[in-house]
Write a protein that holds these residues in place. Structure first.
Motif, PDB file in Angstrom:
ATOM      1  N   LEU A 154      59.355  70.040  54.333  1.00 29.77           N
ATOM      2  CA  LEU A 154      60.664  69.552  55.412  1.00 29.77           C
ATOM      3  C   LEU A 154      61.676  70.150  54.660  1.00 29.77           C
ATOM      4  N   SER A 155      62.760  70.068  55.718  1.00 28.93           N
ATOM      5  CA  SER A 155      63.933  70.723  55.596  1.00 28.93           C
ATOM      6  C   SER A 155      64.916  69.798  54.493  1.00 28.93           C
ATOM      7  N   GLY A 156      65.921  69.934  53.943  1.00 29.13           N
ATOM      8  CA  GLY A 156      66.705  69.028  53.263  1.00 29.13           C
ATOM      9  C   GLY A 156      67.117  67.813  54.220  1.00 29.13           C
ATOM     10  N   GLY A 157      67.774  68.244  55.240  1.00 30.29           N
ATOM     11  CA  GLY A 157      67.993  67.255  56.098  1.00 30.29           C
ATOM     12  C   GLY A 157      66.911  66.256  56.427  1.00 30.29           C
ATOM     13  N   GLN A 158      65.791  66.953  56.950  1.00 29.51           N
ATOM     14  CA  GLN A 158      64.859  66.076  57.255  1.00 29.51           C
ATOM     15  C   GLN A 158      64.034  65.095  55.998  1.00 29.51           C
TER      16      GLN A 158
ATOM     17  N   PHE B   9      51.273  51.421  59.651  1.00 34.96           N
ATOM     18  CA  PHE B   9      51.061  52.992  60.094  1.00 34.96           C
ATOM     19  C   PHE B   9      52.275  52.962  61.356  1.00 34.96           C
ATOM     20  N   SER B  10      51.968  51.996  62.056  1.00 34.70           N
ATOM     21  CA  SER B  10      52.779  51.977  63.418  1.00 34.70           C
ATOM     22  C   SER B  10      54.296  51.907  63.146  1.00 34.70           C
ATOM     23  N   ARG B  11      54.586  51.011  62.282  1.00 33.72           N
ATOM     24  CA  ARG B  11      55.858  50.487  61.751  1.00 33.72           C
ATOM     25  C   ARG B  11      56.640  52.101  61.380  1.00 33.72           C
ATOM     26  N   ALA B  12      55.834  52.518  60.520  1.00 37.29           N
ATOM     27  CA  ALA B  12      56.408  53.827  59.681  1.00 37.29           C
ATOM     28  C   ALA B  12      56.678  54.939  60.808  1.00 37.29           C
ATOM     29  N   VAL B  13      55.769  54.922  61.932  1.00 32.18           N
ATOM     30  CA  VAL B  13      55.958  55.771  62.863  1.00 32.18           C
ATOM     31  C   VAL B  13      57.243  55.739  63.698  1.00 32.18           C
ATOM     32  N   GLN B  14      57.410  54.528  64.011  1.00 33.58           N
ATOM     33  CA  GLN B  14      58.520  53.764  64.661  1.00 33.58           C
ATOM     34  C   GLN B  14      59.883  54.228  64.148  1.00 33.58           C
ATOM     35  N   MET B  15      59.765  53.899  62.607  1.00 33.22           N
ATOM     36  CA  MET B  15      61.033  54.091  61.728  1.00 33.22           C
ATOM     37  C   MET B  15      61.242  55.460  61.770  1.00 33.22           C
ATOM     38  N   LEU B  16      60.173  56.546  61.665  1.00 33.95           N
ATOM     39  CA  LEU B  16      60.332  57.887  61.808  1.00 33.95           C
ATOM     40  C   LEU B  16      61.162  58.447  63.185  1.00 33.95           C
ATOM     41  N   GLU B  17      60.916  57.923  64.007  1.00 34.31           N
ATOM     42  CA  GLU B  17      61.290  57.899  65.350  1.00 34.31           C
ATOM     43  C   GLU B  17      62.944  57.385  65.290  1.00 34.31           C
ATOM     44  N   GLU B  18      62.963  56.298  64.750  1.00 39.63           N
ATOM     45  CA  GLU B  18      64.491  55.546  64.596  1.00 39.63           C
ATOM     46  C   GLU B  18      65.426  56.793  63.913  1.00 39.63           C
ATOM     47  N   VAL B  19      64.911  57.340  63.105  1.00 39.49           N
ATOM     48  CA  VAL B  19      65.895  58.442  62.388  1.00 39.49           C
ATOM     49  C   VAL B  19      65.823  59.762  62.971  1.00 39.49           C
ATOM     50  N   ARG B  20      65.184  59.930  64.013  1.00 33.36           N
ATOM     51  CA  ARG B  20      65.106  61.040  65.017  1.00 33.36           C
ATOM     52  C   ARG B  20      64.518  62.185  64.350  1.00 33.36           C
ATOM     53  N   LEU B  21      63.307  62.104  63.611  1.00 36.40           N
ATOM     54  CA  LEU B  21      62.549  62.939  63.311  1.00 36.40           C
ATOM     55  C   LEU B  21      61.557  63.430  64.515  1.00 36.40           C
ATOM     56  N   PRO B  22      61.488  64.780  64.886  1.00 39.62           N
ATOM     57  CA  PRO B  22      60.574  65.016  65.898  1.00 39.62           C
ATOM     58  C   PRO B  22      58.924  64.859  65.667  1.00 39.62           C
ATOM     59  N   ALA B  23      58.151  64.691  66.339  1.00 39.05           N
ATOM     60  CA  ALA B  23      56.700  64.643  66.216  1.00 39.05           C
ATOM     61  C   ALA B  23      56.223  63.659  65.134  1.00 39.05           C
ATOM     62  N   ALA B  24      56.907  62.551  65.324  1.00 35.16           N
ATOM     63  CA  ALA B  24      56.658  61.415  64.109  1.00 35.16           C
ATOM     64  C   ALA B  24      55.314  61.369  63.651  1.00 35.16           C
ATOM     65  N   GLU B  25      54.375  61.253  64.464  1.00 33.95           N
ATOM     66  CA  GLU B  25      52.868  61.109  63.920  1.00 33.95           C
ATOM     67  C   GLU B  25      52.441  62.251  63.126  1.00 33.95           C
ATOM     68  N   ALA B  26      52.848  63.336  63.647  1.00 36.48           N
ATOM     69  CA  ALA B  26      52.366  64.464  62.875  1.00 36.48           C
ATOM     70  C   ALA B  26      53.053  64.631  61.373  1.00 36.48           C
ATOM     71  N   MET B  27      54.412  64.072  61.572  1.00 36.07           N
ATOM     72  CA  MET B  27      55.107  64.298  60.330  1.00 36.07           C
ATOM     73  C   MET B  27      54.556  63.181  58.921  1.00 36.07           C
ATOM     74  N   MET B  28      53.827  62.134  59.468  1.00 34.57           N
ATOM     75  CA  MET B  28      53.027  61.340  58.649  1.00 34.57           C
ATOM     76  C   MET B  28      52.502  61.923  57.474  1.00 34.57           C
ATOM     77  N   GLU B  29      51.524  63.060  58.163  1.00 38.82           N
ATOM     78  CA  GLU B  29      50.608  63.879  57.150  1.00 38.82           C
ATOM     79  C   GLU B  29      51.262  64.947  56.483  1.00 38.82           C
ATOM     80  N   ARG B  30      52.631  65.077  56.534  1.00 39.34           N
ATOM     81  CA  ARG B  30      53.224  66.114  55.869  1.00 39.34           C
ATOM     82  C   ARG B  30      53.522  65.806  54.505  1.00 39.34           C
ATOM     83  N   TYR B  31      53.792  66.719  53.522  1.00 38.36           N
ATOM     84  CA  TYR B  31      54.381  66.516  52.258  1.00 38.36           C
ATOM     85  C   TYR B  31      55.743  66.824  52.165  1.00 38.36           C
ATOM     86  N   PRO B  32      56.713  66.343  51.413  1.00 37.34           N
ATOM     87  CA  PRO B  32      58.093  66.556  51.262  1.00 37.34           C
ATOM     88  C   PRO B  32      58.554  68.020  51.311  1.00 37.34           C
ATOM     89  N   HIS B  33      57.846  68.683  50.420  1.00 37.78           N
ATOM     90  CA  HIS B  33      58.302  70.243  50.374  1.00 37.78           C
ATOM     91  C   HIS B  33      58.048  70.774  51.797  1.00 37.78           C
TER      92      HIS B  33
END
Ligand code: SF4
Ligand code: SF4
Lengths: 684, 312
Positions: A155-159, A129-153
C-alpha cells in the motif's frame, strides 16, 4: 459532557543513571465526549509522553510520580493487566506517525483489522471480517475486500495511514489518540487524511487527542488546544481564542514564527524564538521559559512556581506577567520586505530538460519500460532571488535538484550555469570552478557533516579545496563564515554532536557558502527542524540572499514557507512544470488546477479559515505510464473529457507567468502584458 | 516460485560442473603422480610407466575429465588409493553416518535455540535474558575440542556412564544410541550458543518495532503479542543462518568425529587429504558443494514463505 480523559496534576519522571529527570510537570487537562484537543509544542516538550501515559505504556524507567490519569472516570494506575487490555484498542485507540512501521509487515491487513473485534468480545470470525471490510470502506479505501488480503508494503503511505485509522476505529473507541498522524505525508494526502478524520469524528462522535508540531493541522481538526513547553502546560483554551489572542509568550512565539500562506511573503522577517529548551529547564522552580523569554523578570518569573491563570472563557495561561505582555501587544504578522525586481540576471537556465531511466529487470527480460522522472522542464534561477520548486513526492523536484547539483546526469535538454552546459556533467566531471559555484544544502545536515571531525575542519576543507586557501587564511575565513550564519566563533572547535539540529543546519549552510557559490540548491532545508528554529534559518537565508546575490533553488513541500521565501515558483507534477511564475502571481488566480488543489490542501493555522473543500483524490500516475494528454488529467476536477486525456495542454503565458492547461483561464483576469499566447505543448 | 527454483537448480548444476573442473585441474597440477603414490618409492620406473598406461593416465587430461564426469554421473567416482575400495561405497557409508549425527544434532539445536532465543529476547535485559546471554556466549566461546575433552572427563572417566569412542559398532560394548550422546552434546553446545545469540538479538530488535507497540495497544496480551506478532518476524533473519548450520553439520564436524573416532564424512575427508587420496577428495568436494547449494535454495524458498515482502 462526560469526561473521557482527564489528567489531574500529572507529573512523570524518568529515573536513569543520571538520577531523576522530570518529563511532565503538573499537567492538567480534560477531554469531554466527542471533543478534540490539540496538543502542540516543539520536540522534547513531552507531547508523546502524554499519549503513552494515557495508554499506561510508558517507556522503561518512566513513571507517574504525582497526580491521576482517568479514563472514563477510572484511575488507570489501579487497573490490572487484564483490565488494561480491555481498555486498549477498545475504549482508547491510537494512530501513529509512520504508518508503515506501525503495521505488522508479515500479516495481511485484514487479519490485523479483525484482531481488534476478536480481542474485544467478538467471537464470530465472519462478523469480524465484515466489520473490517465495512471499516475499510469508511476510510474510503477502494476494493475493500481485496484490500483485506494485502500486506502493508503493498500500500501507499496514505493508504497505510487509512488502514491504521480503520484499525483504531474498529471498536468505536471513546477516545482516539493521534500522534503526528500526517507528519511525513504529502500535503494532498495529509489534507485528505485530515478531512477523513473530521468526517469520521462527526459520524462516530469519537473524542480526539491530537498531537502535532504543526499548528495548521491542529487548527483543522481540533476545538481546543493545549500548548506544552518543557513538560508543562503553558496555555489551554478554545482554538479560536488562543490563535487570535495568544497569552503566553511561548504560544505567541510559535504563532509568530510561522510563515503563512496569507502573509506578504518576500522574505519578511519571521519572529523566531531564540535558543532551545535547555537540559535544566524542566526542573526550574519558576517558569521554564525564562531563558528564552523577552519578558522575563527575575523576581516575578524565577523564584516561585507559577500557577495557571484563568483568563475567562475557558482560556488559561501559565505566566506571571500576563498584564505586562498584554500591554505590549503589537502586530504579530511578518512585515513585507521590498520586493526585488524580477529582472535580476539569470544564474541558472534550464531548457527542455528531461531525465529518463530505462528499466530492465535484474535477470533480464521480463519488466521493461522507461521512467520519465523529468520531462521538458524550463526554468530560470536568478541572482539574489529564490526559485521554489513544489509538488508532491515523486513529482521530480528532487531529481531536478540532483541534476543541477551533478548527482545525476540529464538525458536531454540543457542546464546552463552562465555559459557552461552542465546537463551531462556529473559532479566528478565538473571543473573545480563549477563545483565551487553550485552548492547543496540537504534536509538532514548530518548527511554532510562527518561526526568525527570538528566544525572547523568541516568548514576549512571546502575553503582549501575549492578556494585554494592556505590553512592560516582558511582559519580566519572559518570565523567569518560562522559569523555569517550567526554562530559564535567558539563553535569552530565543537564536534557536530555537541550542536543542536538548528545549529548543525547553520553549519551546513556555512559550508555551502564556503566556496562563494553562485547557486545554492536547498532540498527541504528546514523540514526536519522545529517551527521556532525553522524561522531563524529562514531569516538567515533571506539575509544571505540580500547580501550576496547568490541564487537559491528551494525544494519544499511547505507552501506557506514557499510563499514566504520565494520570488519564483515552479509547480511540478509527474516530472513536468505545470505552472511557473513570480510567486504572487502563481499564488493568486488564475491557478493551474493542480496548484489550486495544493493550495487548498495546505493547512493554515487560521481558526477562521473555511474548512477545505474536497481534497484531491487519487494518486499521481506512475512515471512509467505513457501520458498522451495532460499529466494531471487522471485527478483533475476540471478535466475536459475528450480533450484533456487526448491532447497535451497548451502553455498559456501571462507575462512571466506560464500555465500548462486547456482551461481558458484568460477570461478570469486581465491579460498580462504580452497577451495570451499559445506556445508549444508541454508534453512530447 | 517454480521458475525461481528451476533457475536456481540450473545455476547449481553449472556451479557443480565448474567446481568439478577446478578440483580436477588442481589434481592435475599438484606435484607427485598418482601411480608413484600407489606403488611406493621402491617401484621401478618401468613399473610406474606400466601402471600409468594401465590406468589410462597417459591420455590428455580433458579426455580423462569427461570420462570421469561421465562415470560420476552414474555414481561411480573411481577407486580410493588409500582405502583400496570404490569411492562410492566408502563415501555413501560415511556420509550416511554423518547425516545421522547431523540430523540428530539439528533436531536438538534448532528447537532449543529458537525457544531460548525467543524467551530471552522478548524481555530485553530481564533476568532470563541475562542468564541465557551468559550461557550462550560461554558455549560459543569454548572450542569443540575443549568441550569434548571436558565432557569426556566427566561422563567417561569420572562417572563412566557413557562410551569414550563412537565407532558405531555394536561389538564395542555400548549400545549404539549411547555412542551418539556425547558427540551430539558437544556439537549442540558449540553450535547452539551461536544460534541462541542470533535468535535473541533478532527478537530484541523485533520487540522494539512500532508494530509490536501497535499490537499491544490494540489490547493484545503480552503472550499473544509474542506468539502472533513477534515470532514470525523474529525468525526471518535467523532462518538463513539456521539453515547454514546444515553445511557445518555435514562437512564441518571433523574435530568431533576425530575426537570420538566417529566414522563420518568429515574425518574421511581429513584422512583423504592427508593421504592425498584425490578420488575421495574430489567426490567429497562435489558432495559438500551440493549440500551447500541445496541449503541455499531451501533457505531462499523458506525466506520467501516467511516474509511476504520478498518476491522473486
Ligand atoms: S513567567 Fe516570565 S519568563 Fe515565563 S513566560 Fe511569563 S514572562 Fe516569560
Ligand atoms: S489540461 Fe485539463 S486535465 Fe490538465 S489541468 Fe488543465 S483542465 Fe485539468
Amino acid at each position: 459532557m462526560a469526561e473521557i480523559l482527564a489528567f489531574e496534576h500529572v507529573s512523570i519522571a524518568y529515573d536513569g543513571r543520571a538520577g531523576r529527570q522530570i518529563i511532565l510537570n503538573d499537567v492538567s487537562f480534560s477531554i469531554g465526549a466527542g471533543e478534540a484537543l490539540g496538543l502542540v509544542g516543539e520536540s522534547g516538550c513531552g507531547k508523546s509522553t502524554v499519549a503513552l501515559a494515557t495508554m499506561r505504556y510508558l517507556p522503561r524507567g518512566m513513571s507517574v510520580i504525582e497526580g491521576h490519569i482517568r479514563v472514563e472516570g477510572r484511575d488507570t494506575a489501579g487497573l490490572s493487566d487484564q483490565e488494561l487490555s480491555r481498555i486498549r484498542g477498545n475504549r482508547i485507540a491510537m494512530v501513529y506517525q509512520d504508518p508503515m512501521s506501525s503495521l505488522n509487515p508479515v500479516m495481511p491487513i485484514g487479519k490485523q483489522l479483525m484482531e481488534v473485534p476478536l480481542l474485544h468480545g467478538e467471537t464470530d470470525e465472519k462478523a469480524a471480517f465484515s466489520r473490517a471490510v465495512q471499516m475499510l470502506e469508511e476510510v474510503r479505501l477502494p476494493a475493500a475486500e481485496a484490500m483485506m488480503e494485502r500486506y502493508p508494503h503493498q500500500l501507499s503511505g496514505g493508504q497505510q495511514q487509512r488502514v491504521v485509522i480503520a484499525m483504531a476505529l474498529m471498536a468505536e473507541p471513546a477516545l482516539l489518540i493521534m500522534d503526528e498522524p500526517t507528519t511525513g505525508l504529502d500535503v494532498t494526502i495529509e489534507a485528505a487524511i485530515l478531512e477523513l478524520v473530521r468526517d469520521l469524528r462527526a459520524k462516530f462522535g469519537t473524542a480526539i487527542l491530537f498531537i502535532s508540531h504543526n499548528l495548521g493541522t491542529v487548527a483543522r481538526i481540533c476545538d481546543r488546544i493545549g500548548v506544552l513547553y518543557a513538560g508543562r502546560m503553558v496555555e489551554t483554551g478554545q482554538i479560536g481564542t488562543v490563535f487570535r489572542g495568544p497569552a503566553h509568550p511561548y504560544t505567541r512565539g510559535l504563532l509568530g514564527a510561522l510563515p503563512r500562506l496569507s502573509g506578504g511573503g518576500r522574505r519578511g522577517k519571521l519572529r523566531p524564538i531564540e535558543g532551545t529548551i535547555g537540559a535544566g529547564d524542566r526542573s526550574r522552580i519558576g517558569c521554564a521559559f525564562v531563558p528564552r523569554c523577552s519578558f522575563a523578570v527575575r523576581h516575578e518569573c524565577e523564584e516561585r512556581p507559577i500557577a495557571m491563570v484563568d483568563l475567562g472563557g475557558d482560556h488559561l495561561a501559565r505566566c506571571a506577567r500576563l498584564d505586562a505582555i498584554r500591554a505590549s501587544v503589537k502586530d504579530e504578522h511578518d512585515t513585507v520586505a521590498t520586493a526585488a525586481g524580477s529582472n535580476a540576471p539569470i544564474v541558472l537556465r534550464v531548457r527542455k530538460l528531461s531525465k529518463e531511466y530505462k528499466l530492465s529487470s535484474f535477470f533480464g527480460g521480463e519488466k521493461k519500460g522507461v521512467v520519465r522522472a523529468v520531462t521538458d522542464v524550463d526554468l530560470d534561477a536568478r541572482a539574489g532571488e529564490t526559485l521554489a520548486i513544489v509538488g508532491e513526492s515523486g513529482c521530480g523536484k528532487s531529481t531536478l535538484a540532483r541534476i543541477v547539483s551533478g548527482l545525476l546526469a540529464g538525458t536531454s535538454g540543457e542546464v546552463k550555469l552562465g555559459e557552461t552546459d552542465l546537463t551531462k556533467l556529473k559532479v566528478d566531471d565538473r571543473p573545480p570552478e563549477i563545483r565551487r559555484q553550485i552548492q547543496m544544502v540537504f534536509q538532514n545536515p548530518d548527511s554532510t557533516l562527518n561526526p568525527s571531525h570538528s566544525i572547523a575542519y568541516a568548514l576549512s576543507r571546502p575553503l582549501r579545496m575549492l578556494r585554494n586557501l592556505a590553512s592560516g587564511d582558511a582559519k580566519a575565513e572559518v570565523s567569518s563564515l560562522l559569523a555569517q550564519v550567526r554562530l559564535p566563533a567558539e563553535m569552530a572547535e565543537r564536534m557536530p554532536h555537541q550542536l543542536s539540529g538548528g545549529q548543525r543546519q547553520r553549519v551546513a549552510i556555512a559550508r555551502a557558502l564556503a566556496g562563494n557559490p553562485e547557486l545554492v540548491v536547498a532540498d527541504e532545508p528546514v523540514s526536519a527542524l522545529d517551527v521556532s528554529v525553522q524561522a531563524a534559518i529562514l531569516n538567515l537565508l533571506g539575509e544571505l540572499l540580500e547580501q550576496s546575490q547568490l541564487g537559491l533553488v528551494l525544494i519544499s513541500h511547505d507552501l506557506a514557507l514557499v510563499r514566504h521565501m520565494a520570488d519564483w515558483v515552479a509547480v511540478m507534477y509527474l516530472g513536468r512544470v505545470v505552472e511557473y511564475g513570480p510567486v504572487e502571481q502563481v499564488f493568486s488566480p488564475p491557478f493551474h488546477p493542480y496548484t489550486e488543489a495544493l493550495l487548498r490542501a495546505a493547512p493554515t493555522p487560521d481558526p477562521d479559515a473555511a474548512p477545505p473543500s474536497a481534497a484531491l483524490e487519487g494518486m499521481m500516475p506512475s512515471p512509467t505510464e505513457i501520458i498522451v494528454g495532460c499529466a494531471f488529467a487522471s485527478r483533475c476536477p476540471s478535466r475536459i473529457a475528450g480533450l484533456c486525456d487526448t491532447t497535451p495542454p497548451p502553455v498559456r503565458q501571462f507575462g512571466d507567468h506560464r500555465i500548462a492547461c486547456h482551461l481558458d483561464l484568460g477570461g478570469q483576469v486581465p491579460v498580462a502584458p504580452g497577451g495570451l499566447t499559445e506556445m508549444r505543448s508541454s508534453t512530447s | 516460485m517454480l521458475r525461481y527454483s528451476a533457475k536456481q537448480l540450473l545455476n547449481m548444476a553449472l556451479t557443480l560442473f565448474a567446481v568439478s573442473f577446478l578440483v580436477f585441474a588442481l589434481n592435475e597440477l599438484s606435484p607427485g603422480d598418482v601411480t608413484r603414490k600407489i606403488l611406493g618409492p621402491y617401484a621401478s620406473q618401468s613399473q610406474v610407466d606400466h601402471l600409468t598406461r594401465e590406468m589410462g593416465l597417459d591420455r590428455p587430461a580433458i579426455v580423462r575429465y569427461f570420462e570421469y564426469m561421465g562415470r560420476a554421473l552414474t555414481g561411480d567416482f573411481g577407486d580410493s588409493i588409500y582405502y583400496r575400495q570404490p569411492v562410492s561405497t566408502l563415501i555413501w557409508d560415511r556420509l550416511g553416518n554423518t547425516l545421522l549425527l547431523a540430523a540428530i544434532s539439528f533436531a536438538v539445536i534448532v528447537p532449543l535455540s529458537v525457544l531460548l532465543g525467543v524467551l530471552a529476547g522478548m524481555r530485553e535485559r530481564g533476568w532470563f535474558d541475562r542468564a541465557v546471554s551468559v550461557f550462550s556466549s560461554m558455549c560459543a566461546s569454548i572450542p569443540e575440542f575443549a568441550m569434548g575433552v571436558f565432557l569426556l572427563g566427566i561422563f567417561v572417566v569420572w562417572l563412566g556412564v557413557l562410551p569414550g569412542t563412537s565407532p558405531l559398532r555394536a561389538d564395542s560394548g555400548w549400545a549404539i544410541w549411547m555412542q551418539f550422546v556425547l558427540p551430539v552434546l558437544v556439537v549442540t553446545f558449540y553450535d547452539a550458543g551461536y544460534l541462541i545469540a542470533m535468535v535473541r538479538s533478532s527478537m530484541v530488535e523485533v520487540m522494539r518495532q512500532p508494530y509490536i507497540r501497535t499490537a499491544l495497544l490494540k489490547g493484545n496480551s503480552f503472550r499473544n503479542v509474542v506468539a502472533k506478532h513477534a515470532l514470525r518476524n523474529a525468525l526471518i533473519t535467523p532462518f538463513t543462518v539456521i539453515l547454514l548450520q546444515l553445511n557445518y553439520l555435514v562437512s564441518g564436524l571433523v574435530v568431533v568425529e576425530t575426537l570420538f573416532a566417529y566414522p563420518g564424512f568429515g574425518r574421511l575427508m581429513l584422512e583423504a587429504a592427508l593421504a592425498k587420496d584425490i578420488a575421495v577428495l574430489e567426490a567429497g568436494t562435489l558432495i559438500a558443494v551440493s549440500v551447500t547449494m541445496l541449503t541455499q535454495l531451501f533457505g531462499d524458498l523458506g525466506y520467501m514463505a516467511l516474509d511476504p515482502r520478498i518476491r522473486v
